[in-house]
Design a protein around this motif. Sequence first.
Motif, PDB file in Angstrom:
ATOM      1  N   GLY A  71       0.803  -1.218   0.000  1.00  0.00           N
ATOM      2  CA  GLY A  71       0.000   0.000   0.000  1.00  0.00           C
ATOM      3  C   GLY A  71       0.830   1.259   0.000  1.00  0.00           C
ATOM      4  O   GLY A  71       0.390   2.315  -0.488  1.00  0.00           O
ATOM      5  N   VAL A  74       1.372   3.320  -3.267  1.00  0.00           N
ATOM      6  CA  VAL A  74       0.301   4.120  -3.872  1.00  0.00           C
ATOM      7  C   VAL A  74       0.603   5.600  -3.662  1.00  0.00           C
ATOM      8  O   VAL A  74       0.954   6.026  -2.563  1.00  0.00           O
ATOM      9  CB  VAL A  74      -1.062   3.758  -3.247  1.00  0.00           C
ATOM     10  CG1 VAL A  74      -2.157   4.673  -3.771  1.00  0.00           C
ATOM     11  CG2 VAL A  74      -1.400   2.301  -3.553  1.00  0.00           C
ATOM     12  N   LEU A 215      -3.429  -3.404   2.865  1.00  0.00           N
ATOM     13  CA  LEU A 215      -3.053  -2.637   1.675  1.00  0.00           C
ATOM     14  C   LEU A 215      -3.963  -1.421   1.503  1.00  0.00           C
ATOM     15  O   LEU A 215      -3.496  -0.315   1.212  1.00  0.00           O
ATOM     16  CB  LEU A 215      -3.111  -3.529   0.437  1.00  0.00           C
ATOM     17  CG  LEU A 215      -2.634  -2.942  -0.893  1.00  0.00           C
ATOM     18  CD1 LEU A 215      -2.143  -4.050  -1.811  1.00  0.00           C
ATOM     19  CD2 LEU A 215      -3.737  -2.156  -1.612  1.00  0.00           C
ATOM     20  N   ALA A 219      -2.696   2.252   1.568  1.00  0.00           N
ATOM     21  CA  ALA A 219      -2.860   3.008   0.323  1.00  0.00           C
ATOM     22  C   ALA A 219      -3.554   4.335   0.569  1.00  0.00           C
ATOM     23  O   ALA A 219      -3.172   5.367   0.001  1.00  0.00           O
ATOM     24  CB  ALA A 219      -3.652   2.178  -0.690  1.00  0.00           C
ATOM     25  N   GLY A 223      -1.612   7.485  -0.168  1.00  0.00           N
ATOM     26  CA  GLY A 223      -2.189   8.181  -1.318  1.00  0.00           C
ATOM     27  C   GLY A 223      -2.648   9.584  -1.000  1.00  0.00           C
ATOM     28  O   GLY A 223      -2.681  10.456  -1.876  1.00  0.00           O
ATOM     29  N   ASP A 317       2.195  -0.147  -9.916  1.00  0.00           N
ATOM     30  CA  ASP A 317       1.017   0.307  -9.161  1.00  0.00           C
ATOM     31  C   ASP A 317       0.373  -0.870  -8.436  1.00  0.00           C
ATOM     32  O   ASP A 317      -0.412  -1.617  -9.025  1.00  0.00           O
ATOM     33  CB  ASP A 317       0.020   0.949 -10.129  1.00  0.00           C
ATOM     34  CG  ASP A 317      -1.196   1.525  -9.416  1.00  0.00           C
ATOM     35  OD1 ASP A 317      -1.348   1.302  -8.204  1.00  0.00           O
ATOM     36  OD2 ASP A 317      -2.016   2.193 -10.077  1.00  0.00           O
ATOM     37  N   ALA A 319      -1.948  -1.018  -6.170  1.00  0.00           N
ATOM     38  CA  ALA A 319      -3.408  -0.933  -6.010  1.00  0.00           C
ATOM     39  C   ALA A 319      -4.114  -1.427  -7.267  1.00  0.00           C
ATOM     40  O   ALA A 319      -5.108  -2.162  -7.187  1.00  0.00           O
ATOM     41  CB  ALA A 319      -3.817   0.502  -5.696  1.00  0.00           C
TER      42      ALA A 319
END
Length: 354
Positions: A71, A74, A215, A219, A223, A317, A319
């Motif tokens: 994660g 991200v 995750l 993320a 993110g 990536d 995710a």
Amino acid sequence: MTADRRRILSFAATLAIGLAGGAAASFANLPVAWLLGPALLVSVATLAGLHTDLPPKLRDLVFFLLGIQAGSGVTPAVAEQIALWPLSFAIQMLGVGLTVVLSVAFLRRVFGWDKDTALFASLPGALSFVLVAATQTRADIARVTVVQSVRLILLIGALTPTLAWLEGGAAEQAGAARGAEGGLLEFALLFGICAVTAVAGVKLRLPGGLMLGALIGSAVLHGTSLVDATLPPIVAIPSLLLLGVLIGSRLRGIDRAMAGRLLPASLGVFALGLLASGLAGLAGVALLAIDFGTIALAYAPGALEALTILAFQFNLDPAYVAAHHVVRFMCIALAVPFLARRASSGRNGLGDPE
């Protein structure tokens, strides 16, 4: 010797083999050495008859830690591509359908397998659902298990060096370079939120729920730039090693003589799966403008945990990759009960008549 002592000795032997595999792969400068080396060497040891094992609680801890690690790959830029995911899912599932059609035809025509066994051996992933459904038919469960398990090992063994070649061979450096120092408060927030989302993933029965839940939590934090820290190598590398051990130990219980006899069929199904997912991947690259390495991991037929971690290691990536494996898993899990009912009837085109 007591059962507990046998389990401890079995785990110690398994861990020693995993360490040897990781060290050898690292010495040989193989990509993602501490995942690939243990997976391959423990697989060989398992097929040779050693009782390889990873305690369930340690396995769960590894999934949790690797979910946090994946994660952390991200970034805020990921949100810009989310609008493309539905079309990407559709392309992926066309590849899954092509995989099944080609593999069933191959097993039927080349090896003369019955329709039930060929069908359940050809479904790419969701192994637990596939095996449960197959028991309700006349499928040969041993053949299905061998082909599906060998496909997983081959997938990890083939995709890792291929991606290293495509991405320039800097997997370990890419994963390590993303690490960042973090304070105690930042790590407390990261682990606390991820623990909550991991438990939620398990409660919701998501595929790979513990890892996927962690995750998602990681993320969101990374993110949104709320957290920058990632797992240090002293934690990440042993987690990779233990995931490799877990992959290799999944061959436990498979008769090696049968595995040898079924190797040509397993190789054929694996190759056809790569062909079908590769064709879907080329379509995805053309239509979505996403790099081929990311799509290759997302469309690959199986191994959610390992391929999500490979995405992180290759600076891709995670995710996107994880989301596609969840969609594939869910579609197959929903389809197999229907397929099993049709196969058990023996008169609807999936099972041989009495």
